[in-house]
Design a protein around this motif. Sequence first.
Motif, PDB file in Angstrom:
ATOM      1  N   UNK A 109       0.831  -1.209   0.000  1.00  0.00           N
ATOM      2  CA  UNK A 109       0.000   0.000   0.000  1.00  0.00           C
ATOM      3  C   UNK A 109       0.864   1.257   0.000  1.00  0.00           C
ATOM      4  N   UNK A 110       1.920   1.250   0.770  1.00  0.00           N
ATOM      5  CA  UNK A 110       2.787   2.422   0.872  1.00  0.00           C
ATOM      6  C   UNK A 110       3.555   2.681  -0.416  1.00  0.00           C
ATOM      7  N   UNK A 111       3.755   1.644  -1.214  1.00  0.00           N
ATOM      8  CA  UNK A 111       4.466   1.805  -2.480  1.00  0.00           C
ATOM      9  C   UNK A 111       3.562   2.360  -3.578  1.00  0.00           C
ATOM     10  N   UNK A 112       2.245   2.337  -3.345  1.00  0.00           N
ATOM     11  CA  UNK A 112       1.283   2.816  -4.345  1.00  0.00           C
ATOM     12  C   UNK A 112       0.886   4.258  -4.046  1.00  0.00           C
ATOM     13  N   UNK A 115      -5.246   6.904  -2.601  1.00  0.00           N
ATOM     14  CA  UNK A 115      -6.495   6.813  -3.346  1.00  0.00           C
ATOM     15  C   UNK A 115      -7.259   5.565  -2.966  1.00  0.00           C
ATOM     16  N   UNK A 116      -8.333   5.264  -3.706  1.00  0.00           N
ATOM     17  CA  UNK A 116      -9.169   4.101  -3.386  1.00  0.00           C
ATOM     18  C   UNK A 116      -8.386   2.791  -3.455  1.00  0.00           C
ATOM     19  N   UNK A 117      -8.745   1.855  -2.587  1.00  0.00           N
ATOM     20  CA  UNK A 117      -8.172   0.505  -2.589  1.00  0.00           C
ATOM     21  C   UNK A 117      -9.261  -0.435  -3.089  1.00  0.00           C
ATOM     22  N   UNK A 118      -9.039  -1.039  -4.251  1.00  0.00           N
ATOM     23  CA  UNK A 118     -10.061  -1.894  -4.848  1.00  0.00           C
ATOM     24  C   UNK A 118      -9.592  -3.317  -5.100  1.00  0.00           C
ATOM     25  N   UNK A 119      -8.296  -3.583  -4.973  1.00  0.00           N
ATOM     26  CA  UNK A 119      -7.769  -4.921  -5.218  1.00  0.00           C
ATOM     27  C   UNK A 119      -8.405  -5.918  -4.252  1.00  0.00           C
ATOM     28  N   UNK A 120      -9.056  -6.943  -4.788  1.00  0.00           N
ATOM     29  CA  UNK A 120      -9.829  -7.882  -3.977  1.00  0.00           C
ATOM     30  C   UNK A 120      -8.931  -8.661  -3.013  1.00  0.00           C
ATOM     31  N   UNK A 224     -12.730   1.510   0.734  1.00  0.00           N
ATOM     32  CA  UNK A 224     -11.401   1.749   1.275  1.00  0.00           C
ATOM     33  C   UNK A 224     -10.682   2.856   0.504  1.00  0.00           C
ATOM     34  N   UNK A 225      -9.858   3.596   1.221  1.00  0.00           N
ATOM     35  CA  UNK A 225      -8.994   4.581   0.569  1.00  0.00           C
ATOM     36  C   UNK A 225      -7.794   4.876   1.454  1.00  0.00           C
ATOM     37  N   UNK A 226      -6.667   5.164   0.815  1.00  0.00           N
ATOM     38  CA  UNK A 226      -5.458   5.591   1.520  1.00  0.00           C
ATOM     39  C   UNK A 226      -5.307   7.095   1.330  1.00  0.00           C
ATOM     40  N   UNK A 227      -5.107   7.800   2.440  1.00  0.00           N
ATOM     41  CA  UNK A 227      -4.853   9.233   2.429  1.00  0.00           C
ATOM     42  C   UNK A 227      -3.428   9.493   2.903  1.00  0.00           C
ATOM     43  N   UNK A 228      -2.747  10.429   2.253  1.00  0.00           N
ATOM     44  CA  UNK A 228      -1.463  10.877   2.774  1.00  0.00           C
ATOM     45  C   UNK A 228      -1.694  12.174   3.550  1.00  0.00           C
ATOM     46  N   UNK A 229      -0.751  12.541   4.398  1.00  0.00           N
ATOM     47  CA  UNK A 229      -0.930  13.694   5.281  1.00  0.00           C
ATOM     48  C   UNK A 229       0.199  14.696   5.096  1.00  0.00           C
ATOM     49  N   UNK A 230      -0.151  15.984   5.240  1.00  0.00           N
ATOM     50  CA  UNK A 230       0.851  17.036   5.099  1.00  0.00           C
ATOM     51  C   UNK A 230       1.751  17.126   6.324  1.00  0.00           C
ATOM     52  N   UNK A 231       1.246  16.690   7.470  1.00  0.00           N
ATOM     53  CA  UNK A 231       2.026  16.675   8.708  1.00  0.00           C
ATOM     54  C   UNK A 231       1.983  15.262   9.287  1.00  0.00           C
ATOM     55  N   UNK A 278     -22.204   3.451   0.895  1.00  0.00           N
ATOM     56  CA  UNK A 278     -23.022   4.634   0.698  1.00  0.00           C
ATOM     57  C   UNK A 278     -22.233   5.915   0.873  1.00  0.00           C
ATOM     58  N   UNK A 279     -21.038   5.820   1.497  1.00  0.00           N
ATOM     59  CA  UNK A 279     -20.143   6.972   1.624  1.00  0.00           C
ATOM     60  C   UNK A 279     -18.923   6.714   0.753  1.00  0.00           C
ATOM     61  N   UNK A 280     -18.693   7.586  -0.196  1.00  0.00           N
ATOM     62  CA  UNK A 280     -17.557   7.431  -1.106  1.00  0.00           C
ATOM     63  C   UNK A 280     -16.363   8.222  -0.599  1.00  0.00           C
ATOM     64  N   UNK A 281     -15.148   7.686  -0.726  1.00  0.00           N
ATOM     65  CA  UNK A 281     -13.956   8.442  -0.342  1.00  0.00           C
ATOM     66  C   UNK A 281     -13.889   9.767  -1.096  1.00  0.00           C
ATOM     67  N   UNK A 282     -13.589  10.844  -0.376  1.00  0.00           N
ATOM     68  CA  UNK A 282     -13.610  12.182  -0.945  1.00  0.00           C
ATOM     69  C   UNK A 282     -12.222  12.651  -1.369  1.00  0.00           C
ATOM     70  N   UNK A 283     -12.150  13.210  -2.569  1.00  0.00           N
ATOM     71  CA  UNK A 283     -10.936  13.885  -3.023  1.00  0.00           C
ATOM     72  C   UNK A 283     -10.802  15.218  -2.274  1.00  0.00           C
ATOM     73  N   UNK A 284      -9.567  15.736  -2.158  1.00  0.00           N
ATOM     74  CA  UNK A 284      -8.303  15.103  -2.529  1.00  0.00           C
ATOM     75  C   UNK A 284      -7.885  14.059  -1.491  1.00  0.00           C
ATOM     76  N   UNK A 285      -7.026  13.139  -1.907  1.00  0.00           N
ATOM     77  CA  UNK A 285      -6.563  12.094  -1.007  1.00  0.00           C
ATOM     78  C   UNK A 285      -5.327  12.562  -0.227  1.00  0.00           C
ATOM     79  N   UNK A 286      -5.406  13.817   0.185  1.00  0.00           N
ATOM     80  CA  UNK A 286      -4.381  14.434   1.023  1.00  0.00           C
ATOM     81  C   UNK A 286      -5.098  15.139   2.167  1.00  0.00           C
ATOM     82  N   UNK A 287      -4.662  14.878   3.393  1.00  0.00           N
ATOM     83  CA  UNK A 287      -5.202  15.564   4.560  1.00  0.00           C
ATOM     84  C   UNK A 287      -4.293  16.734   4.906  1.00  0.00           C
ATOM     85  N   UNK A 288      -4.887  17.927   5.011  1.00  0.00           N
ATOM     86  CA  UNK A 288      -4.074  19.090   5.356  1.00  0.00           C
ATOM     87  C   UNK A 288      -3.722  19.061   6.843  1.00  0.00           C
ATOM     88  N   UNK A 289      -3.013  20.090   7.298  1.00  0.00           N
ATOM     89  CA  UNK A 289      -2.513  20.094   8.676  1.00  0.00           C
ATOM     90  C   UNK A 289      -3.648  20.072   9.696  1.00  0.00           C
TER      91      UNK A 289
END
Length: 360
Positions: A109-112, A115-120, A224-231, A278-289
Amino acid sequence: MSYDSLRARIERVAEIATNLTNDPNAPKYHHVVPQSYIRRWTPGGKGAVRSVRIDDGRGKLVGPRKVGGVEQFYRLEADDIDQTSTPPLVVEVLLEVFDKLAKVRIDELLAAEPGPVTDVEMKRDLAMVVAAQMSRGQSFRQEQLDLLEYASRQDPIEHSKVAARIWLLSTGQSLDDETIEVAAAQMREKDRRSLISQDHKPQAIQLMMQNFTKLIVPLITRNWAVYCTQTPLLTSDDPVVVIGGPSTDRRVKPGNASAAVWIYPIDRHRLLAFFRPGISPQLPFVLDAVETYEINQEIVAAAYEKIFEHPDDDIASTITVPPWPVVPRAETVVELSRRPTRWFESAELPAAPVSRWYQR
């Protein structure tokens, strides 16, 4: 991990656990969070992590081998347990299988890209890892011990009749006295035969394993979704956090099924989120501070006792949460089910983190 592969590993687990039964060098310090996971908060995957006690803010640098664990936490041992059929360390050895699987899958996951995780296959494997993590910690153990203590104070016949009545009603069957009596007797016999021991610790470990299996499918069916963080992110001794959402009571723990999102920090700058269908992961896939601070506050508030952070960070000192409240012993099922959060007695409750997640 295929079914045949998992079965082969479980057979291997039983063999290893049997060999460890009388081994004086068998592991005594059992990790509630894996060493490989904690190393993601050390410099270059080596050295020490800062472990901070939430209630008094005391922190120290500790190596991953001696942090995030409890002595003999998963050891199955009681006078009425046959060690030849149930090796004392079988659960500890089984968790090591999931720990190794976690390292491989989280590395992927960290190498990708975020964004959304869809691999079964990825979701299937990590669902087992996350379900195990949700069930293996001290918070869940205490909940099960409270449940067992409550059950021990109930009249077993009347308690089984209440359970039988609820089950018969939910399945649309007759509620006449004879049917209830028969169903209640069957439940008591099933409970008697299914209990691993009369002692509460082995029973709590048994409930841990049962809960783990029940969580896998609900996890897979979430978005599922992976978010990166600014801090930077920190993590804790109970790192999978269930967030009810903006409309829930922040003073009590939300139910797993209805919760808007579950979160799991997977390294210092990545967060894995599991959204309710029913809840879709929201763009952007970056969390601010600000969003990252909200997530860190949520992680601290949900921790059982300690948080872990990279030695170069100083997040713990910036976040203050109340101690766990002291509540009266539960006298009803409703009281038992309303598990308090650290915000239970707070006049001002924080909003659910990352408000954009819940917008349609």
